[in-house]
Design a protein around this motif. Sequence first.
Motif, PDB file in Angstrom:
ATOM      1  N   SER A  48      36.546  27.776  -9.657  1.00 28.67           N
ATOM      2  CA  SER A  48      37.201  27.202 -10.825  1.00 28.67           C
ATOM      3  C   SER A  48      38.258  26.195 -10.401  1.00 28.67           C
ATOM      4  CB  SER A  48      37.856  28.323 -11.653  1.00 28.67           C
ATOM      5  OG  SER A  48      38.617  27.794 -12.717  1.00 28.67           O
ATOM      6  N   LEU A  49      38.236  25.062 -11.079  1.00 25.27           N
ATOM      7  CA  LEU A  49      39.238  24.027 -10.828  1.00 25.27           C
ATOM      8  C   LEU A  49      39.449  23.267 -12.129  1.00 25.27           C
ATOM      9  CD1 LEU A  49      40.762  22.893  -8.239  1.00 25.27           C
ATOM     10  CD2 LEU A  49      39.156  21.010  -8.357  1.00 25.27           C
ATOM     11  N   LEU A  50      40.662  23.335 -12.662  1.00 21.47           N
ATOM     12  CA  LEU A  50      40.994  22.638 -13.910  1.00 21.47           C
ATOM     13  C   LEU A  50      40.027  23.004 -15.036  1.00 21.47           C
ATOM     14  CD1 LEU A  50      41.801  19.118 -12.417  1.00 21.47           C
ATOM     15  CD2 LEU A  50      43.417  20.926 -13.016  1.00 21.47           C
ATOM     16  N   GLY A  51      39.625  24.266 -15.072  1.00 21.10           N
ATOM     17  CA  GLY A  51      38.753  24.737 -16.134  1.00 21.10           C
ATOM     18  C   GLY A  51      37.377  24.098 -16.144  1.00 21.10           C
ATOM     19  N   GLY A  52      36.995  23.439 -15.064  1.00 23.44           N
ATOM     20  CA  GLY A  52      35.705  22.759 -14.995  1.00 23.44           C
ATOM     21  C   GLY A  52      35.752  21.322 -15.467  1.00 23.44           C
ATOM     22  N   ALA A  53      36.939  20.858 -15.881  1.00 16.75           N
ATOM     23  CA  ALA A  53      37.047  19.509 -16.442  1.00 16.75           C
ATOM     24  C   ALA A  53      36.759  18.418 -15.418  1.00 16.75           C
ATOM     25  CB  ALA A  53      38.447  19.302 -17.037  1.00 16.75           C
ATOM     26  N   ALA A  54      36.919  18.721 -14.132  1.00 16.99           N
ATOM     27  CA  ALA A  54      36.684  17.709 -13.095  1.00 16.99           C
ATOM     28  C   ALA A  54      35.383  17.936 -12.344  1.00 16.99           C
ATOM     29  CB  ALA A  54      37.854  17.701 -12.107  1.00 16.99           C
ATOM     30  N   ASP A  55      34.546  18.886 -12.796  1.00 11.67           N
ATOM     31  CA  ASP A  55      33.330  19.233 -12.055  1.00 11.67           C
ATOM     32  C   ASP A  55      32.377  18.047 -11.883  1.00 11.67           C
ATOM     33  OD1 ASP A  55      34.275  21.763 -11.776  1.00 11.67           O
ATOM     34  OD2 ASP A  55      32.702  22.759 -12.937  1.00 11.67           O
ATOM     35  N   ALA A  56      32.246  17.219 -12.913  1.00 16.08           N
ATOM     36  CA  ALA A  56      31.322  16.085 -12.821  1.00 16.08           C
ATOM     37  C   ALA A  56      31.735  15.126 -11.714  1.00 16.08           C
ATOM     38  CB  ALA A  56      31.249  15.355 -14.163  1.00 16.08           C
ATOM     39  N   GLN A  57      33.041  14.829 -11.627  1.00 17.99           N
ATOM     40  CA  GLN A  57      33.521  13.934 -10.576  1.00 17.99           C
ATOM     41  C   GLN A  57      33.338  14.559  -9.200  1.00 17.99           C
ATOM     42  OE1 GLN A  57      37.390  12.785 -12.948  1.00 17.99           O
ATOM     43  NE2 GLN A  57      37.198  11.390 -11.210  1.00 17.99           N
ATOM     44  N   ILE A  58      33.586  15.875  -9.121  1.00 16.81           N
ATOM     45  CA  ILE A  58      33.436  16.564  -7.835  1.00 16.81           C
ATOM     46  C   ILE A  58      31.976  16.547  -7.395  1.00 16.81           C
ATOM     47  CG2 ILE A  58      33.642  18.801  -6.686  1.00 16.81           C
ATOM     48  CD1 ILE A  58      36.093  19.310  -8.544  1.00 16.81           C
ATOM     49  N   LEU A  59      31.053  16.786  -8.331  1.00 17.70           N
ATOM     50  CA  LEU A  59      29.624  16.747  -7.998  1.00 17.70           C
ATOM     51  C   LEU A  59      29.210  15.372  -7.491  1.00 17.70           C
ATOM     52  CD1 LEU A  59      27.953  18.886 -10.788  1.00 17.70           C
ATOM     53  CD2 LEU A  59      27.622  19.160  -8.314  1.00 17.70           C
ATOM     54  N   ASN A  60      29.733  14.330  -8.117  1.00 16.73           N
ATOM     55  CA  ASN A  60      29.406  12.965  -7.694  1.00 16.73           C
ATOM     56  C   ASN A  60      29.872  12.685  -6.276  1.00 16.73           C
ATOM     57  OD1 ASN A  60      28.139  12.253 -10.080  1.00 16.73           O
ATOM     58  ND2 ASN A  60      30.004  11.441 -11.026  1.00 16.73           N
TER      59      ASN A  60
END
Length: 333
Positions: A48-60
Amino acid sequence: MFSVASIALPSVETGAGGVVARVVSLRGFGGRRSDEAVLVVNGAVTGSLLGGAADAQILNASSTSTAALLECAIADDAAVGCGLACGGSATVLVQPITQVPLLAWRTLADSEPVVVATLVGGDDLGRSIAVTPGGSLDGSLGEPSLTLEAVHACRSLLDRAKDLSATVMTESGPLLVTLFRPPAQVLVVGEATLADAIAAQGRLLGWSTSIVGEVLGAEAIAALSGRLGSGDALVVLSHDLPVSCAAIAAALGGRCAYVGALGSRHTQTARADVLRSAGVADAALARVHGPVGLDLGSRTPEETALAIAAEIVASLSGRNAASLRASTGPING
């Protein structure tokens, strides 16, 4: 980061690869844990990081073979939708999991605390060391003087009782130093409705709570109390003097961070007299929070459990429990 260690460790040991993302700095969002982390292995996101709000950027950024910093700006609506208090912006470090020393993954997987110091600027972005309470060191920051400076910063955080993160400015750039701890262990001595209420509060806080009754015996309860660590708490509800005093003495003689005891002031005095006669020094007795809990005007078991949990949080944070309205310092730890 603690929650992803058991998955990251085999990936590191087998060379499967992957990246780990951690927050370097926050602006807004409300309170967040310092040890939040996201692990990406084969496109699967764990943690979990920032409630998943940054997951898309992290995946990229997960295909990177070198460390990178992401600037993540999240609007209020998106943040609230992810369970955050409000929007904000964050700097997130994405680095190959192999860049985090193996000692860190192994220590965390064994449910032991560790400090990781990582360069978050300059030419050696992402370079890290790990330091354990026992003094083990893994990794290097290049310059011996910088590594020594980082080790000193790591050891200063290990003296604290709560997850903490600090940024240290060095000649090679900013150094992110983060203490990762397993969830707090809370031992409650005495079976009662209040014990169940404390366990319920603990679940909300991510604590691991164990309840033991007097029937277990003073010797066995003392052994459990003596094993509590520097981020753990003992709450004595029992009025049985041999049992309660054995638990308190063992916790005070060990590394337990918080020792609390229920009971009237007369009961507190009686316990203290027994403990003194057993050789417990007054300086150690002064560490006992008794009567236990903050003065919230609690009447029900649930309210009393809240008062006790709040006092534990304040104690582990090294803070005096007072209204935020009366303070001028940071409000999130």
